[in-house]
Write an enzyme that holds these catalytic residues in place. Structure first.
Site, PDB file in Angstrom:
ATOM      1  N   CYS A 133       0.990  -0.998   0.105  1.00 51.46           N
ATOM      2  CA  CYS A 133      -0.045  -0.072  -0.145  1.00 51.46           C
ATOM      3  C   CYS A 133       0.810   1.159   0.063  1.00 51.46           C
ATOM      4  O   CYS A 133       1.154   1.654   1.270  1.00 51.46           O
ATOM      5  CB  CYS A 133      -0.949   0.223   1.177  1.00 51.46           C
ATOM      6  SG  CYS A 133      -1.990   2.018   1.904  1.00 51.46           S
ATOM      7  N   CYS A 136      -0.496   4.176   2.241  1.00 53.01           N
ATOM      8  CA  CYS A 136      -0.368   3.907   3.712  1.00 53.01           C
ATOM      9  C   CYS A 136       0.953   4.095   3.844  1.00 53.01           C
ATOM     10  O   CYS A 136       1.637   4.467   5.123  1.00 53.01           O
ATOM     11  CB  CYS A 136      -0.430   2.429   3.805  1.00 53.01           C
ATOM     12  SG  CYS A 136      -2.184   1.649   2.917  1.00 53.01           S
ATOM     13  N   ASP A 137       2.417   3.545   3.092  1.00 56.81           N
ATOM     14  CA  ASP A 137       3.322   3.471   3.267  1.00 56.81           C
ATOM     15  C   ASP A 137       4.351   4.444   3.317  1.00 56.81           C
ATOM     16  O   ASP A 137       5.571   4.405   3.235  1.00 56.81           O
ATOM     17  CB  ASP A 137       4.371   1.989   3.471  1.00 56.81           C
ATOM     18  CG  ASP A 137       3.484   1.210   4.701  1.00 56.81           C
ATOM     19  OD1 ASP A 137       3.008   1.582   5.300  1.00 56.81           O
ATOM     20  OD2 ASP A 137       3.352  -0.045   3.399  1.00 56.81           O
TER      21      ASP A 137
END
Ligand code: NAP
Length: 304
Positions: A133, A136-137
């Site tokens: 992701c 997300c990261d």
């Protein structure tokens, strides 16, 4: 059987939540179950521009609106993991990690999970350089070198997103042609810190506690090592139907065999969304499935 639900919906993504909206408007008693949170696959999408009327909306905002709509109409929503469903002919028994629920019908809107590359230490490096992701990261990789694997929309969008924060982005694709749409390919080509590596696969992850480099093997057999701190895997998704095999016929890729009416081989069991065999998996088609499955479930219950 007063404690029996009319329908238990498994999955609180857009398909499942849309089913709940339709079921509640027909005054059916409905329980929606999901492992951890609502929203499903779109929850990390930053910008959606192909959902009619929304023009631009984040996945989180869209999912929250649909969640609130379902809740507002009276759907019960619980975060529990479904481990098994038993078909007892006149009712279904839905077993979770926290309880057992009875229902007259079930809608399986379970979506799909990240496909992995299958490399030796891929699982142990999750959160230590390997991610599924980018949104997300990605912020952990500011000023660092990262790689993305895949040639679909997700991979290209991830590479574009990461190019805003990472130093260099390597996009590794196993063929010489992307399957992403033309507009996204155009944006990708305009970024000068994205290096596309065609006809290649990531074949090894080199790490010492954290990911340090990847081995990339060209289809001609030549091998090179690229130093990266992050590897974002975006090679598609796998339908989460496996634990419901007792109720469904699955195709060779694991998708549930069901026509546009969302009926399965088991009476009172319907499928909706990305885990159904179909030609186009989009938000719009997930929403459509949710409405159809709910309507078919209502007809089924009313004829019991
Ligand atoms: P996808 O379109 O199925 O693409 C998966 C990519 O991974 C393909 O390029 C495939 O290569 C590659 N791949 C598969 N298995 C691999 C393996 N083991 N090793 C290396 N490469 C592998 O998946 P997606 O990009 O997640 O998209 C899923 C659906 O959502 C698509 O319909 C997509 O259009 C849609 N989507 C839309 C948007 C948007 O509209 N903004 C954003 C994201 C996704 P091959 O090409 O060689 O098969």
């Amino acid at each position: 059987m007063n404690d029996i639900y009319d329908v238990v919906v498994v999955g609180a993504g857009v398909a499942g939540l849309t089913s709940a909206i339709y079921l509640r408007r027909a005054e059916k008693k409905v329980l929606v179950l999901d492992k951890m949170s609502y929203g499903g696959q779109i929850i990390n999408t930053l910008d959606i521009e192909n959902y009619p009327s929304a023009e631009h909306i984040s996945g989180f905002d869209l999912a929250t609106k649909i969640y609130n709509q379902a809740k507002g109409l009276g759907a019960e929503i619980k975060f529990q993991e479904v481990t098994e469903i038993k078909d007892n002919d006149d009712y279904k028994e839905v077993i979770t990690n926290k309880g057992i629920y009875k229902s007259k019908a079930v809608i399986l809107a379970v979506g799909s999970a990240n496909r992995k590359l299958g490399l030796e230490n891929e699982d142990s490096l999750l959160g230590k350089g390997v991610s599924y992701c980018a949104t997300c990261d990605g912020h952990f990789y500011k000023g660092k070198n990262v790689a993305v694997v895949g040639g679909g929309n997700t991979a290209l969008e991830d590479a574009i997103y990461l190019s805003d924060m990472a130093s260099e982005v390597y996009l590794i694709h196993r063929r010489d042609e992307f399957r992403a749409d033309v507009k996204t390919i155009g944006i990708l080509n305009s970024r000068n810190n994205i290096n596309v590596i065609y006809n290649s696969n990531v074949t090894k992850l080199n790490a010492n506690e954290k990911l340090e480099s990847i081995e990339v093997t060209n289809n001609d057999g030549s091998i090179k090592t690229i130093a990266v701190d992050g590897l974002f895997v975006a090679v598609g998704r796998i339908p989460e139907n496996k634990i419901f095999e007792n109720l469904l016929d699955l195709d060779e890729y694991g998708y549930a065999e069901a026509g546009e009416d969302c009926h399965t081989k088991t009476k009172g069991v319907f499928v909706a969304g990305d885990n159904r065999k179909k030609s186009l998996r989009q938000l719009t088609t997930a929403v459509s499935d949710g409405a159809v499955a709910a309507t078919e479930a209502i007809k089924y219950i009313n004829n019991l």
